[in-house]
Design a protein around this motif. Structure first.
Motif, PDB file in Angstrom:
ATOM      1  N   PRO A 594       0.840  -1.205   0.000  1.00 50.64           N
ATOM      2  CA  PRO A 594       0.000   0.000   0.000  1.00 50.64           C
ATOM      3  C   PRO A 594       0.872   1.252   0.000  1.00 50.64           C
ATOM      4  CG  PRO A 594      -0.665  -1.550   1.723  1.00 50.64           C
ATOM      5  CD  PRO A 594       0.674  -1.990   1.219  1.00 50.64           C
ATOM      6  N   PRO A 595       0.348   2.379  -0.471  1.00 55.65           N
ATOM      7  CA  PRO A 595       1.128   3.618  -0.472  1.00 55.65           C
ATOM      8  C   PRO A 595       1.636   3.975   0.915  1.00 55.65           C
ATOM      9  CG  PRO A 595      -0.876   3.871  -1.769  1.00 55.65           C
ATOM     10  CD  PRO A 595      -0.984   2.562  -1.076  1.00 55.65           C
ATOM     11  N   GLY A 596       2.926   4.246   1.034  1.00 55.62           N
ATOM     12  CA  GLY A 596       3.514   4.671   2.286  1.00 55.62           C
ATOM     13  C   GLY A 596       3.664   3.583   3.323  1.00 55.62           C
ATOM     14  N   ALA A 597       3.456   2.320   2.947  1.00 57.53           N
ATOM     15  CA  ALA A 597       3.537   1.221   3.914  1.00 57.53           C
ATOM     16  C   ALA A 597       4.605   0.222   3.467  1.00 57.53           C
ATOM     17  CB  ALA A 597       2.178   0.552   4.059  1.00 57.53           C
ATOM     18  N   GLN A 598       4.610  -0.952   4.076  1.00 57.43           N
ATOM     19  CA  GLN A 598       5.536  -2.020   3.731  1.00 57.43           C
ATOM     20  C   GLN A 598       4.769  -3.183   3.108  1.00 57.43           C
ATOM     21  OE1 GLN A 598       8.943  -1.772   4.080  1.00 57.43           O
ATOM     22  NE2 GLN A 598       8.509   0.355   4.670  1.00 57.43           N
ATOM     23  N   TRP A 599       5.518  -4.079   2.445  1.00 56.66           N
ATOM     24  CA  TRP A 599       4.887  -5.255   1.857  1.00 56.66           C
ATOM     25  C   TRP A 599       4.204  -6.091   2.946  1.00 56.66           C
ATOM     26  CZ3 TRP A 599       4.484  -5.810  -3.258  1.00 56.66           C
ATOM     27  CH2 TRP A 599       5.410  -5.182  -4.094  1.00 56.66           C
ATOM     28  N   ARG A 600       3.056  -6.664   2.611  1.00 54.79           N
ATOM     29  CA  ARG A 600       2.406  -7.598   3.523  1.00 54.79           C
ATOM     30  C   ARG A 600       1.713  -8.689   2.706  1.00 54.79           C
ATOM     31  NH1 ARG A 600      -3.253  -6.042   4.907  1.00 54.79           N
ATOM     32  NH2 ARG A 600      -3.866  -4.239   3.657  1.00 54.79           N
ATOM     33  N   THR A 601       1.721  -9.878   3.249  1.00 55.25           N
ATOM     34  CA  THR A 601       1.102 -11.026   2.583  1.00 55.25           C
ATOM     35  C   THR A 601      -0.419 -10.948   2.732  1.00 55.25           C
ATOM     36  OG1 THR A 601       3.035 -12.409   3.003  1.00 55.25           O
ATOM     37  CG2 THR A 601       0.970 -13.534   2.501  1.00 55.25           C
ATOM     38  N   VAL A 602      -1.134 -11.139   1.618  1.00 55.43           N
ATOM     39  CA  VAL A 602      -2.602 -11.117   1.667  1.00 55.43           C
ATOM     40  C   VAL A 602      -3.206 -12.453   1.243  1.00 55.43           C
ATOM     41  CG1 VAL A 602      -2.834  -8.626   1.378  1.00 55.43           C
ATOM     42  CG2 VAL A 602      -2.703 -10.082  -0.639  1.00 55.43           C
ATOM     43  N   ALA A 603      -2.434 -13.297   0.577  1.00 55.45           N
ATOM     44  CA  ALA A 603      -2.920 -14.619   0.178  1.00 55.45           C
ATOM     45  C   ALA A 603      -1.709 -15.537   0.037  1.00 55.45           C
ATOM     46  CB  ALA A 603      -3.710 -14.557  -1.129  1.00 55.45           C
ATOM     47  N   ALA A 604      -1.470 -16.368   1.037  1.00 58.46           N
ATOM     48  CA  ALA A 604      -0.238 -17.153   1.072  1.00 58.46           C
ATOM     49  C   ALA A 604      -0.143 -18.148  -0.084  1.00 58.46           C
ATOM     50  CB  ALA A 604      -0.139 -17.894   2.413  1.00 58.46           C
ATOM     51  N   GLY A 605      -1.279 -18.625  -0.591  1.00 58.59           N
ATOM     52  CA  GLY A 605      -1.210 -19.658  -1.622  1.00 58.59           C
ATOM     53  C   GLY A 605      -1.375 -19.167  -3.038  1.00 58.59           C
ATOM     54  N   GLY A 606      -1.491 -17.867  -3.243  1.00 53.51           N
ATOM     55  CA  GLY A 606      -1.816 -17.382  -4.573  1.00 53.51           C
ATOM     56  C   GLY A 606      -0.611 -17.157  -5.462  1.00 53.51           C
ATOM     57  N   ARG A 607      -0.896 -16.875  -6.755  1.00 54.20           N
ATOM     58  CA  ARG A 607       0.131 -16.528  -7.742  1.00 54.20           C
ATOM     59  C   ARG A 607      -0.534 -15.785  -8.898  1.00 54.20           C
ATOM     60  NH1 ARG A 607      -0.169 -20.612 -11.773  1.00 54.20           N
ATOM     61  NH2 ARG A 607      -1.455 -22.371 -11.102  1.00 54.20           N
ATOM     62  N   ALA A 608       0.267 -15.354  -9.859  1.00 54.78           N
ATOM     63  CA  ALA A 608      -0.203 -14.680 -11.084  1.00 54.78           C
ATOM     64  C   ALA A 608      -1.135 -13.505 -10.796  1.00 54.78           C
ATOM     65  CB  ALA A 608      -0.899 -15.689 -12.013  1.00 54.78           C
ATOM     66  N   PRO A 609      -0.692 -12.492 -10.034  1.00 52.25           N
ATOM     67  CA  PRO A 609      -1.572 -11.351  -9.716  1.00 52.25           C
ATOM     68  C   PRO A 609      -1.740 -10.425 -10.918  1.00 52.25           C
ATOM     69  CG  PRO A 609       0.633 -10.936  -8.881  1.00 52.25           C
ATOM     70  CD  PRO A 609       0.657 -12.336  -9.433  1.00 52.25           C
ATOM     71  N   VAL A 610      -2.947  -9.872 -11.053  1.00 47.13           N
ATOM     72  CA  VAL A 610      -3.201  -8.898 -12.121  1.00 47.13           C
ATOM     73  C   VAL A 610      -4.218  -7.861 -11.642  1.00 47.13           C
ATOM     74  CG1 VAL A 610      -2.704 -10.438 -14.068  1.00 47.13           C
ATOM     75  CG2 VAL A 610      -5.035 -10.335 -13.150  1.00 47.13           C
ATOM     76  N   TYR A 611      -4.101  -6.674 -12.216  1.00 49.89           N
ATOM     77  CA  TYR A 611      -5.167  -5.677 -12.181  1.00 49.89           C
ATOM     78  C   TYR A 611      -5.858  -5.712 -13.540  1.00 49.89           C
ATOM     79  CZ  TYR A 611      -4.022  -3.241  -7.797  1.00 49.89           C
ATOM     80  OH  TYR A 611      -3.857  -2.908  -6.475  1.00 49.89           O
ATOM     81  N   PRO A 612      -7.041  -5.095 -13.667  1.00 47.03           N
ATOM     82  CA  PRO A 612      -7.661  -5.021 -14.992  1.00 47.03           C
ATOM     83  C   PRO A 612      -6.692  -4.462 -16.026  1.00 47.03           C
ATOM     84  CG  PRO A 612      -9.232  -4.329 -13.338  1.00 47.03           C
ATOM     85  CD  PRO A 612      -7.916  -4.524 -12.622  1.00 47.03           C
ATOM     86  N   GLY A 613      -6.658  -5.105 -17.204  1.00 41.25           N
ATOM     87  CA  GLY A 613      -5.753  -4.681 -18.273  1.00 41.25           C
ATOM     88  C   GLY A 613      -4.943  -5.832 -18.806  1.00 41.25           C
TER      89      GLY A 613
END
Length: 613
Positions: A594-613
């Motif tokens: 997130p803006p101004g924050a640090q990396w954090r895990t949101v889904a331990a088992g996931g892969r291939a992330p995308v936004y629309p596009g």
């Protein structure tokens, strides 16, 4: 060979003021402008003002050459100090204009071999060419590792050594270039989409025109798009439109409005066309100032009466920008396409994945390997885990899963279809990595007959990943080079209805988008025509950096990106609610920044992330 670090020259020039040789304005404290990283070897603030030292009386050829090269990096009006090192004829005719040759490091200089102290000595100036900036201020990386060489002829004029043939462009080291110039985007239309065209302007008044950076940017906008982007975009400004004669500075009034006087060529435009002109201008200058720009007003050639105006909200509608996404998508550990609602993300609340609606929410006859979602979030394109089939699936209703793929591949799992990508026009892009049948494919509207796209300059390199830009006129390609190294290139998409009059869709003029990276792992388009690139520099560690799409410079870096193997950025330009950068780490799964924050895990088992596009 006589080559001196630029940092020593700059520090010495500024120190002369303290030694009693007053150099007015040698340095000034910046009061605005974005924070940008500079090379540690530069040794000075990127906003330091540098003024050259004129030639000493009876200076020898070596001193003349050295002084001239240093004076080319100065902020002198009309480069007047540099011209003092030239003969009278050369000074009068020298017009480097906006063209620049950028070298990786400082210039080397030495007498031409075999010409020790002749009556008219020649000195060879050499360096490793990094890039050029052309007459339209567009940056062009050097792809062949070319050497720069220029031979300066010195002659006696009024018993003083002077240079008779200066270089045709300014010649600057990379650190000097970053100190003197800054990147800006000017904007043009491709259909209804606004396209960023990156160029460079002087950080202070241009030595030739005496225009400030805002006025330089507006002038560059009016002169037309860069040669690379020109075939696929158009300007709303009538041919011949220029700033009102004598305009050197543009400023904001108390209502955060920029008023821009134009010449008579713009007098008779319709209101819709005028508002498109103002929209181009507003987006081109809005990032140039620390103060807020709410409105642009175009004035007639009298400099007083109004042609039209647009505010920020109106310009956003005219520009046809993609709307902010509602969800972020990825493939979960059950190999399904799922989504997380972005509004539910906060520091103390973990967003929960949910299956996407429509046929993909029910059991499907294959496992999902990768996916892409249209900008309106109504359809998904999914590639089967074995890479053999690309399917387009609605994300609504309860209809059956499509049984026939729109594109197929016969390659092995690691050599089959790449992850797909949508552009804002609704066209779907995918590449086949099959060594027997490689190629880039486009599916018009996601439903038409797939078309194989010619990629000029691809040669024998394999496309391992791709991402079409939201504006639909550029595509980023991750290419596997000989030896397995991967590099990032951007190509121009030419369509049958584009100005290039192409008979079919093709990708032209590939240019390096991250020449600083020795190996690229992943990439994504980002707002304002930038790219977020994951890779490593030579003998460096893996990092994630925002890059300008012309391959010119690093804009910013992200923390803790060592483990990332995939990354996604929302291209929406909604500044009030910026979306988190999303990545995939083999150790941590789906991670958000997130803006101004640090990396954090949101889904331990996931892969291939995308936004629309």
């Amino acid at each position: 060979m006589d080559a001196e670090p630029r940092s020593a020259r700059i520090v010495r020039a500024c120190a002369l003021g303290g030694a009693g040789l007053l150099m007015a304005g040698c340095a000034s404290m910046p009061t605005h402008g974005e924070i940008r990283s500079v090379q540690g070897s530069q040794g000075v603030d990127s906003q330091v003002r540098v003024f050259g030292v004129p030639p000493a009386d009876k200076a020898g050829p070596a001193e003349i050459v050295k002084g001239f090269l240093e004076a080319m990096t100065s902020d002198d009006p009309q480069l007047e100090t540099a011209r003092k090192y030239l003969t009278e004829d050369a000074s009068n005719s020298w017009k480097p204009g906006s063209t620049v040759t950028v070298l990786k490091s400082g210039l080397g200089r030495s007498p031409v071999a075999g010409e020790k102290d002749p009556d008219e000595p020649r000195w060879k100036v050499t360096g490793e060419k990094l890039a050029t900036v052309d007459e339209r201020s567009a940056y062009q990386p050097e792809t062949g590792g070319g050497k720069y060489e220029w031979v300066l002829q010195l002659v006696q004029e009024n018993k003083q050594w002077r240079i008779a043939n200066p270089p045709k462009s300014l010649v600057l080291s990379e650190s000097d270039f970053q100190r003197i110039y800054m990147p800006v985007n000017k904007y043009y239309f491709a259909g209804s989409a606004l396209v960023a065209d990156p160029v460079y302007v002087r950080q202070r008044a241009d030595p030739d025109s005496r225009m400030d950076p805002t006025t330089q940017t507006v002038q560059s906008l009016l002169s037309g798009p860069s040669n690379w982007l020109g075939p696929v975009v158009e300007s709303s400004f009538p041919t011949g439109t220029e700033l009102r004669e004598g305009t050197k500075s543009l400023s904001y009034d108390g209502q955060n409005t920029l008023r821009v006087p134009l010449n008579e060529k713009a007098e008779n435009v319709t209101q819709p066309q005028c508002k498109k002109m103002a929209t181009q201008l507003l987006y081109s200058v809005k990032d140039l100032t620390g103060s807020r720009l709410d409105q642009v007003e175009l004035l007639r050639s009298d400099g007083k009466s109004s042609l039209c105006s647009v505010n920020d909200s109106m310009a956003g509608t005219i520009a046809g920008r993609p709307k902010a996404p509602e969800y972020q998508y990825f493939v979960d550990n059950e190999k399904r396409l799922v989504r997380m609602k972005l509004d539910s993300a906060s520091e103390d609340q973990q967003p929960k994945p949910e299956p996407v609606p429509g046929p993909l929410s029910t059991p499907v006859p294959f496992s999902v390997g990768s996916a892409a979602v249209t900008y309106d979030e109504r359809r998904a394109a999914v590639v089967s885990e074995d890479g053999h089939g690309l399917y387009v699936v609605p994300m609504s209703g309860v209809g059956p899963m499509p049984q026939v793929p729109v594109v197929t591949s016969k390659g092995a799992k690691a050599e089959a279809l790449t992850a797909p990508s949508w552009d804002a026009a609704g066209d779907l892009w995918v590449a086949d990595q099959d060594p027997q049948h490689p190629g880039l494919w486009r599916v018009p509207g996601g439903v038409g007959t797939p078309e194989k796209v010619q990629v000029a300059g691809l040669n024998d390199r394999k496309i391992t990943s791709l991402k079409a830009s939201a504006d639909g006129v550029r595509i980023a390609l991750l290419l596997e080079e000989t030896g397995g190294r991967k590099s990032l290139w951007v190509g121009r998409i030419e369509r049958p209805d584009a100005k290039a009059n192409a008979e079919s869709v093709s990708v032209r003029e590939l240019r390096p988008a991250a020449p600083q990276m020795a190996d690229v792992t992943a990439m994504s388009w980002a707002p304002r025509g930038r790219l977020l690139v994951v890779g490593r520099e030579s003998r460096g560690v893996v990092q994630a950096r925002y890059m300008l799409a012309d391959g010119s410079m690093v804009a910013a870096s992200l923390p803790g990106a060592t483990g990332l193997v995939a990354v996604a950025v929302a291209v929406s330009e909604e500044e009030a609610k910026p979306k988190p950068v999303v990545g995939y780490s083999k150790e941590d799964g789906i991670v958000w920044l997130p803006p101004g924050a640090q990396w954090r895990t949101v889904a331990a088992g996931g892969r291939a992330p995308v936004y629309p596009g």
